[in-house]
Scaffold this motif. Structure first.
Motif, short mmCIF file in Angstrom:
data_model
loop_
_atom_site.label_atom_id
_atom_site.label_comp_id
_atom_site.label_asym_id
_atom_site.label_seq_id
_atom_site.Cartn_x
_atom_site.Cartn_y
_atom_site.Cartn_z
N SER A 183 32.35 -60.16 -14.88
CA SER A 183 33.32 -59.22 -14.37
C SER A 183 33.67 -58.23 -15.46
N ARG A 184 34.15 -57.07 -15.06
CA ARG A 184 34.61 -56.12 -16.06
C ARG A 184 36.08 -56.30 -16.39
N ARG A 185 36.75 -57.07 -15.58
CA ARG A 185 38.14 -57.37 -15.89
C ARG A 185 38.21 -58.42 -16.96
N ARG A 186 39.35 -58.52 -17.62
CA ARG A 186 39.52 -59.58 -18.59
C ARG A 186 40.63 -60.51 -18.13
N ARG A 317 30.58 -58.50 -4.10
CA ARG A 317 30.06 -59.60 -4.90
C ARG A 317 29.11 -60.45 -4.09
N GLU B 68 35.59 -49.42 -12.18
CA GLU B 68 35.45 -50.85 -11.98
C GLU B 68 36.08 -51.58 -13.16
N GLY B 69 36.94 -52.53 -12.86
CA GLY B 69 37.59 -53.27 -13.93
C GLY B 69 38.96 -52.72 -14.30
N LEU B 70 39.39 -51.67 -13.62
CA LEU B 70 40.73 -51.13 -13.84
C LEU B 70 41.75 -52.23 -13.56
N ASP B 71 42.67 -52.46 -14.48
CA ASP B 71 43.65 -53.53 -14.21
C ASP B 71 45.07 -53.03 -14.44
N ASP B 137 37.91 -52.18 -8.15
CA ASP B 137 37.48 -53.35 -7.38
C ASP B 137 38.55 -53.75 -6.37
N GLU B 139 40.46 -56.30 -5.96
CA GLU B 139 41.75 -56.83 -6.42
C GLU B 139 42.73 -55.69 -6.64
N PHE B 140 42.23 -54.63 -7.23
CA PHE B 140 43.14 -53.52 -7.52
C PHE B 140 43.58 -52.85 -6.23
#
Lengths: 397, 292
Positions: A183-186, A317, B68-71, B137, B139-140
């Motif tokens: 994933s790109r999130r952490r 996904r 992608e991956g923006l949190d 994504d 989730e966001f």
């Protein structure tokens, strides 16, 4: 935008604007719009901020509220006309009286609208072929019985428990190869490449601002969801054994995966395959897969999948496996558009074609040619061993 | 209350030619306080809508570019860790207790606002542009729904922050992936098309008034014809304006005069090697002929 027909007249006894708008929303809903009660409310509010007596303004206002996708926009004008402008009736020159009479039958305009919208619904949804619907329900008479071969093949003749066990091992390895998608999130983690300042600072208050214990963040592995669509039409029968074993094995190896069979219609077999006893699972599928070994309608089945199940089970996904030889008895163009629609869900598509394993094979089947531009990986597979050999390629997805 | 026609005129005055559908969607989104979702191909001017709306309403534009991956840390708020560390050290030397230190470092003073939080805490309603939401994504997207529903944000250490002013929210998407039905339902929707010949001509006239009418018509006709060709990346309105600037900058008075220069200026319109190859000089000349 000038009015295209004369404005529909409503019976004096109907419940006024709100009733008519509610009727209109119901009319849209019947024609495939995803609208809830909140939209009716929003539509009424929207009409209150424009000059609602002007048909052009009302049209644009309702369009911006009710439409949610580009397809909705394309369909909207016609639906608007059929409800508010009553085109057909004007042409028949039976305008006010005929119309009023129809509305007078019922006390409530909503019912009257329901009847009318059901009638126009047929002409406004050309994409949903009536026979396709019937076939998928299993109640269709004409098309379904013409194409479906009613010989019931027993899947147990095809697949042995040993096969399933071997397939399970392979499926598990393939699943693991694909699964490793980062994933790109952490997320907070025990070890990781970056420091989680938020938790570190918080912990350091206890030690007088000295960050004694460092908290970390890392990119977690995200599970990839595998969806398998297995073609069990007549031309695929020789390969049914490895493929079905593979599907059954996959279901047992990966609880998040999802499986479908298709021939002339599409059947979801996920629940059936989750049976603890693999043979009983196959038995249950045999019952579901009535028509096994018949003709294939790849495009239509894929289209149906993209419109129904995919909306719930396929996302960014997902990896969608299609196990098919691409020989379609219906129009091959449908396959291309269906896959394009499926792709828009953000998934990756893998097409495993048993024929590709032959020397000198070219994807000449027209369905296959239409599908290729939308497929991420096109590979050969006609035995369990050849499936196992796909492992490195899966890793690149 | 503004009328949609006056909104359309106000947009035109700022150099944006809005279609009636778009003006109506903007008007309704504004009146109902709903977010507006704009979809359409890249380059039709979706982002420009937000910019123009901000200047029409004379308010600030806050932009959140999605990826992608923006949190939450990048979209909503983040604590200023460096300052927190210093504050802890300083107060430890003053001999303060853990509790007061904690209260101090988790206060407004140490909060870094990111676009979403910033947008709901302005004294005047700003325009909040959430650009390319389909790149973020799922989730966001789900989190965003929550924020857009009640315009409040909860910071665990601080409590709930409610909006002082409701921003005008514009979301844009160009179909990288399907958006959830929940998000679509909450928004007013408008699909932005490539402008037709007349509208595009009007855009060109407003943006580059210096170009003489014959050439302007030719440029627009050429770009319109080009869009009908089978291209990988269809040129948008911004590309058309670049092309017009290039043509007028080179002092060309008629597109058919100089095929070589025309071919050279196509770099402003065709952005992939395949597209360059698809439009050789002869095809370009034919398109110019069609445009006239």
């Amino acid at each position: 935008m000038s009015p295209r027909g004369r404005i529909t007249r409503f019976a004096g006894r109907d419940p006024g604007v709100s009733g008519r708008v509610a009727g209109f929303i119901a009319h849209l809903r019947e024609n495939g719009f995803h609208l809830g009660v909140a939209e009716t409310d929003m539509a009424l509010h929207a009409l209150s901020v424009v000059r609602a007596v002007d048909p052009a303004e009302a049209r644009m206002a309702l369009k911006s509220v009710c439409a949610g996708t580009a397809q909705d926009i394309a369909a909207f004008d016609e639906l608007f006309d059929s409800y508010w402008m009553n085109e057909g009736r004007v042409r028949q020159k039976a305008v006010p009286s005929g119309d009023g009479a129809q509305a007078r039958h019922s006390r409530n305009s909503r019912e009257a609208e329901g009847g009318r919208s059901a009638a126009s619904g047929r002409q406004h949804s050309p994409e949903e072929t009536p026979d396709g619907e019937a076939a998928s329900e299993g109640t269709g008479k004409l098309v379904a019985s013409r194409i479906q071969q009613l010989m019931k093949k027993d899947l147990r003749d095809l697949v042995s428990p040993q096969d399933i066990h071997a397939a399970e091992v392979i499926a598990r390895r393939l699943g693991a190869a694909i699964r490793d998608r980062r994933s790109r999130r952490r997320k907070a983690a025990r070890k990781g490449s970056t420091i989680d300042f938020r938790r570190t600072i918080r912990a350091s208050i206890a030690t007088g601002g000295e960050p004694v214990r460092l908290a970390h963040r890392n990119r977690p592995d995200r599970p990839v969801r595998i969806t398998v669509l297995c073609d069990v039409s007549g031309s695929m029968l020789p390969y049914a054994r490895p493929f079905l074993a593979f599907v059954a094995g996959l279901m047992r190896a990966d609880p998040a995966s999802d499986a479908y069979l298709f021939h002339t219609r599409l059947v979801r077999i996920t629940e059936a395959l989750r049976d603890d006893d693999p043979l009983r699972a196959l038995n249950r599928i045999t019952l579901l897969a009535d028509g096994f070994g018949g003709g294939s309608q790849i495009g239509r089945n894929l289209e149906q999948f993209a419109r129904s199940y995919a909306r719930r089970f396929v996302d960014g996904r997902s990896v969608v496996f299609i196990l098919s030889d691409g020989y379609d008895s219906a129009a091959p163009e449908l396959t291309g558009t269906a896959l394009a629609r499926l792709r828009r869900r953000g998934c990756r598509i893998v097409w495993l074609n048993p024929l590709k394993g032959w020397d000198g094979y070219e994807p000449v089947a027209r369905g296959m040619a239409a599908a290729l531009p939308h497929v991420d990986l096109f590979a050969a597979a006609n035995t369990l061993e050849s499936l196992a050999r796909l492992e490195p390629e899966m890793g690149t997805l | 209350m503004q009328d949609w026609k006056s909104l359309q005129e106000a947009f035109a005055a700022k150099g944006y030619v809005a279609s009636p559908d778009l003006a109506m969607a903007l008007h309704i989104a504004g009146s109902l306080g709903r977010p507006l979702l704009l979809e359409g191909a890249a380059g039709v001017g979706k982002t420009e809508v937000a910019r123009t709306l901000a200047s029409v309403l004379d308010t600030e534009l806050i932009r959140l570019q999605c990826y992608e991956g923006l949190d939450a840390a990048q979209a909503i708020y983040e604590w200023n860790y460096q300052r927190q560390l210093l504050a802890i050290r300083a107060s430890a030397e003053d001999g303060q207790t853990g509790r007061t230190v904690e209260q101090r470092i988790f206060s407004e003073e140490f909060l870094l606002e990111r676009p979403l939080l910033h947008a709901i805490r302005r004294p005047r309603s700003p325009v909040l542009l959430i650009d390319e939401i389909d790149r973020a994504d799922e989730e966001f997207e789900a989190y965003l729904l929550e924020v857009l529903a009640d315009f409040q944000i909860t910071v665990p250490e601080l409590g709930t922050i409610t909006a002082t002013s409701r921003p005008h929210v514009i979301l844009t998407a160009n179909g990288t992936r399907d958006l959830s039905d929940a998000l679509r339902r909450r928004c007013i929707y408008s699909y932005v098309e490539y402008p037709d010949r007349q509208t595009e001509l009007e855009i060109l006239n407003r943006r580059s008034p210096g170009i003489e009418p014959h050439l302007a018509a030719q440029i627009v006709g050429f770009v319109q014809a080009l869009r009908k060709e089978d291209l990988e990346k269809v040129p948008g309105v911004a590309e058309m304006l670049d092309f017009a600037a290039a043509i007028s900058g080179l002092g060309i008075n008629d597109l058919s005069d100089d095929p070589e220069t025309l071919q050279a200026t196509l770099v402003t319109l065709l952005k992939t090697a395949a597209d360059r190859a698809a439009i050789p000089a002869e095809v370009a000349a034919r398109l110019v002929g069609k445009a006239a």
